[in-house]
Design an enzyme around this catalytic site. Sequence first.
Site, PDB file in Angstrom:
ATOM      1  N   ASP A 475       0.936  -1.256  -0.005  1.00 32.14           N
ATOM      2  CA  ASP A 475       0.205  -0.132   0.109  1.00 32.14           C
ATOM      3  C   ASP A 475       0.752   1.352   0.103  1.00 32.14           C
ATOM      4  O   ASP A 475       1.587   1.381   0.994  1.00 32.14           O
ATOM      5  CB  ASP A 475      -0.737  -0.211   1.114  1.00 32.14           C
ATOM      6  CG  ASP A 475      -1.764   1.303   1.394  1.00 32.14           C
ATOM      7  OD1 ASP A 475      -1.741   2.085   0.538  1.00 32.14           O
ATOM      8  OD2 ASP A 475      -2.556   1.009   2.318  1.00 32.14           O
ATOM      9  N   HIS A 476       0.802   1.996  -1.062  1.00 40.28           N
ATOM     10  CA  HIS A 476       1.790   3.168  -1.287  1.00 40.28           C
ATOM     11  C   HIS A 476       1.535   4.210  -0.212  1.00 40.28           C
ATOM     12  O   HIS A 476       2.344   5.167  -0.146  1.00 40.28           O
ATOM     13  CB  HIS A 476       1.397   3.677  -2.631  1.00 40.28           C
ATOM     14  CG  HIS A 476       2.915   3.793  -3.274  1.00 40.28           C
ATOM     15  ND1 HIS A 476       4.146   4.352  -2.796  1.00 40.28           N
ATOM     16  CD2 HIS A 476       3.460   3.713  -4.705  1.00 40.28           C
ATOM     17  CE1 HIS A 476       5.117   4.519  -3.684  1.00 40.28           C
ATOM     18  NE2 HIS A 476       4.762   3.781  -4.758  1.00 40.28           N
ATOM     19  N   ARG A 477       0.459   4.277   0.501  1.00 44.48           N
ATOM     20  CA  ARG A 477       0.240   5.312   1.637  1.00 44.48           C
ATOM     21  C   ARG A 477       1.198   4.977   2.710  1.00 44.48           C
ATOM     22  O   ARG A 477       1.245   5.757   3.544  1.00 44.48           O
ATOM     23  CB  ARG A 477      -1.320   5.470   1.846  1.00 44.48           C
ATOM     24  CG  ARG A 477      -2.066   5.838   0.728  1.00 44.48           C
ATOM     25  CD  ARG A 477      -3.413   5.576   1.255  1.00 44.48           C
ATOM     26  NE  ARG A 477      -3.848   4.252   1.434  1.00 44.48           N
ATOM     27  CZ  ARG A 477      -5.154   3.636   1.911  1.00 44.48           C
ATOM     28  NH1 ARG A 477      -5.944   4.420   1.770  1.00 44.48           N
ATOM     29  NH2 ARG A 477      -5.000   2.225   2.029  1.00 44.48           N
TER      30      ARG A 477
END
Length: 1003
Positions: A475-477
């Site tokens: 998850d790039h967050r």
Amino acid sequence: MNHYAITMPQLSDTMTEGVVVTWEKQPGDKVERGDIVATVETDKAIMDVEVFKAGYLAGPLAEVGATIAVGAALGYITDTAGDVAIAAGEVVEEQAQTEMIPHHAGTPVVMPQLSDTMTEGVVVTWEKQPGDAIKRGDIVATVETDKAIMDVEVFQDGFLSGPIADVGSVVEVGHPMAFIVDDAAKANDTGVTISADHKVRDTHKVAPPSADRPAHIPTPKAAPGQISASGNVPPVARPQGRQASPYARKVAAQLGVNLAGLAGSGPSGVIVAADVARARPSMAEVAHSLPQVDVPGQGRAMSSMEKAVSHAMTASLTLPTFHVTVNINTAALTAAAKAKKVSVTVAIAKACSVAMEKFPRMNWAYQPVDKLVERSNHDFGVAVMSNDGGLVVPILHGIEKKPIEALQSDWTGLVERARVRKLAPPEYANPTFTISNMGMLGVSHFTAIPTPGIAAILAIAANGPQGTPFTVTGDHRVLNGADVALYLATLKQTIEAPEGWIQGSGVGVPAAEAVSGTAAITSVPVSPIPEGNWDFPVVVVGGGPGGEDCARDLADHGIKVMMVNNEPFPGGECLWRGCIPSKAWRAAADVIRNRAHDAEMGVDGTNTPKLNWDQVERHRRWVQTSRGEMALKADKGMKIDVREGYGEFVDAHTLKITPVEGEPYTVSFGAAVIATGAPAFVPPIPGARENLANGGVVTSDTIWNLSSPPKKLGIVGGGVIGVEMAQIFRDFGTEVLMLERNDRILAEIEEEIGKVLIASLEKEITVVTGAAIHEASGTPGAMKLRYANKDGVESVFDCDVVLMATGKRPDTSRLNLDKVGVELDGAAIRVNARCQTSAANIYAVGDVIGGYMLAHTAATQGRVAAGNLLGHASEYDQDRDCGVTFSRPQAGFVGLSVAQAKAKGIDAVEAKMPMSIDAKAMITGETEGMIKLVADKATGRIIGVHYLADHTDTLIGIGVMMVAGEMTLTQVAKAIFPHPTQTELFGELARRLLNRLRRTAKK
Ligand SMILES: Cc1cc2nc3c(=O)[nH]c(=O)nc-3n(C[C@H](O)[C@H](O)[C@H](O)COP(=O)(O)OP(=O)(O)OC[C@H]3O[C@@H](n4cnc5c(N)ncnc54)[C@H](O)[C@@H]3O)c2cc1C
């Protein structure tokens, strides 16, 4: 104001109308969900009309005796009090949900809510048939939730009665599936099929469940309408048993937020629009709000588990993900796993955890809105194929702290249950990372989808010419590409060279970890002590149990360490003002108290013991000075550079030391450990602080200067220290008055144990709770303690001395923590589980960090800090800590109480035994108190032991080993304890609890 019609329900296909028999509520009456508002006669029987809409009954009501067609209005529900009828000519389109149950149907067996996300369940089997006798704890049915197949346990004796929801019925949480009646003759043997839109579809005779009878496939629910962002969306229903403002319900409808389980910040917990705005939409609602493509044909409704997967997977489209792959040679790991007799899956999970110690971010999660949850618990979901072909993801818990053998034993049970989809909610809810191994199916490459709640999922494909592809979807967050690439590189090293950690995961734990008394975490040690030309790589400030154990562990591992202590000898409060001197007094008091039983056992003439105070004090001081000298000698022998003086920080790598004599000087350091303790705290009661200097008021720091035991002692504070002192002086012949501000003393002790101890204590001393203390005035020998009791009645207690036992509080005001970036949490230093402060190179341990202020806690944390500084990831786990209150009888705890376990979501059970049934306790006349064993119902592990017994200080060792060793009830039940000793009670307790669990378990 909103109106809803209560319509004549259809009980069976043949029913076209019903006759109103009675109204059980009148217009204007309040109606709660599940209330019976009327009875009607159908072609079959007299039925109760149960309404699942809270509000107020409104007219016009169908008259008693009137025949009403199925679907026509019987009456109305309004959401406004005082609105007793709908307007003439008003058309009410919305319907209140109703259900019909036979009149006098008995107690309903309702669909239980078995997970946070569960809203309905499907009946899978009936384990009992209508008319069967039911006993408390019987399993009557199994139901399929959104996650697994679960047992439905009932807690009432009686007979199963219909109408029972047929196998395949989709029953909403809280709605009846069947009934229990108290007389077999009253049992009704009809069945009903309830579809996903919760309408009764049919009636028929209930047949016993059979393996070859296909489950009824519920009629599909109409596709939900697209949620429009306009203001015309109808508000969502009120959450059950909760208040939500109309606007909040409207906003919830627009945002697709599920109000169940949402915290309300409005008056009395009402959910307001702001709460909705902050909330996370349910996965179902997110999934349904995304564009849908209609497909021609007749669809069948998904099962609960299919639905949950579908919703979670669609909701996961909201995660901005990316993929990173490395090829790993798994041959060495496979061989090592084989040698250890553990499965490769378990070995891979452990390897993922070991690598994650260096990249903790992989285990974090995004939390709406714009928050990151930093988790240190490695609870990994590992996908398993169930026997029916579905995927189930059981969780291996605590991978970071468990040896690989323990993980294997966890995994064996989990897989068995997962294959038949019989997992308890804690076994599948809230993983922190997930592993999916499709390599076993020969898949050459694939990616997996992380669901909201984790930041990464690992997909393992089949072994190929370049190795086995390990692909992380992140998850790039939470993660960036470099995080994942570095993690995978470390995972590759970990898997390709398992010797370094897989051995340490079992018996051959490296020394530092083996002796730390903390969770053994296996990782290749990389010391985080900053490199530099320091005077000392590590300085320890404070020489109590926390500082001394830390310094010794570091020195033992060859680290050059300095320990500065503001006293001539190490030992801190424990040795000079706490554990040791108080127990020396207690030992003398015990001798006096124990004589009380002599005559009972047939020894006369010993009942006039005489206290020789000078000798008590000589003995106490001898113990203290001997131990202080021994400690200093040992410290110096281990090459710890022990300095006497006061330490304070100048900057992040410089400590200033002010010695007792001579000029202050500075030393430079790479890392520091703060272990400065917490002195006694005296609240600003008039006279309390002022009379400390003359000795009229004392604390646990100064009571050691008494020239003789007081004749009358006033104690302010009913915590452990106050209670220990009260009983010691009572045994020395002192009259004691204890004043406590709260309405219970010993608030920190397990409730039932505390209650029994308090009752015993109140026979010896006067305890006033709810007291307001106004003043402590006078001179030593002539003190006046002025207070009011809880009714406000004022009194004055004349006494020789007042002991302020009002707690301890860290004082860091002179350490200059602001210069080094160490943050506080109240008065205590804020640390993480590794005892690391907000400044990366500075650790803090013991009383100065708050929590349990106990000597062994401080020492354990000292070893945790040392372990981390040596590069071994170690953590302090309060859930396995323990303590003894040296009262008579002694109270003690290890691990968790049932209440503490439940607060953590553990389904805990306990068994207790009174000391009065123990042979040895009867022989010695020490029959007061009890021992309690607390276990995790799902795993049978012992997670807590609680004591009120003489000799708890010895018996507690058994509890410590059971909890620390994660022993199960079965292991303790099988252990052989010698007779006659009080240790026999542990075996008895385990057997008793096991038998109870067995009785209530599914046959
Ligand atoms: C009456 C009483 C009975 C107790 N009984 C028990 C018991 O039975 N069992 C139990 O487990 N616990 C007991 N305790 C608690 C126990 O004493 C403490 O939890 C324990 O001593 C805490 O250890 P510590 O290393 O954190 O701090 P401390 O033992 O307080 O040691 C801190 C040391 O740091 C020194 N110091 C402070 N600031 C500086 C500075 N700036 N520079 C240099 N040196 C500094 C202090 O002088 C002290 O020597 C009792 C406490 C009391 C008061």
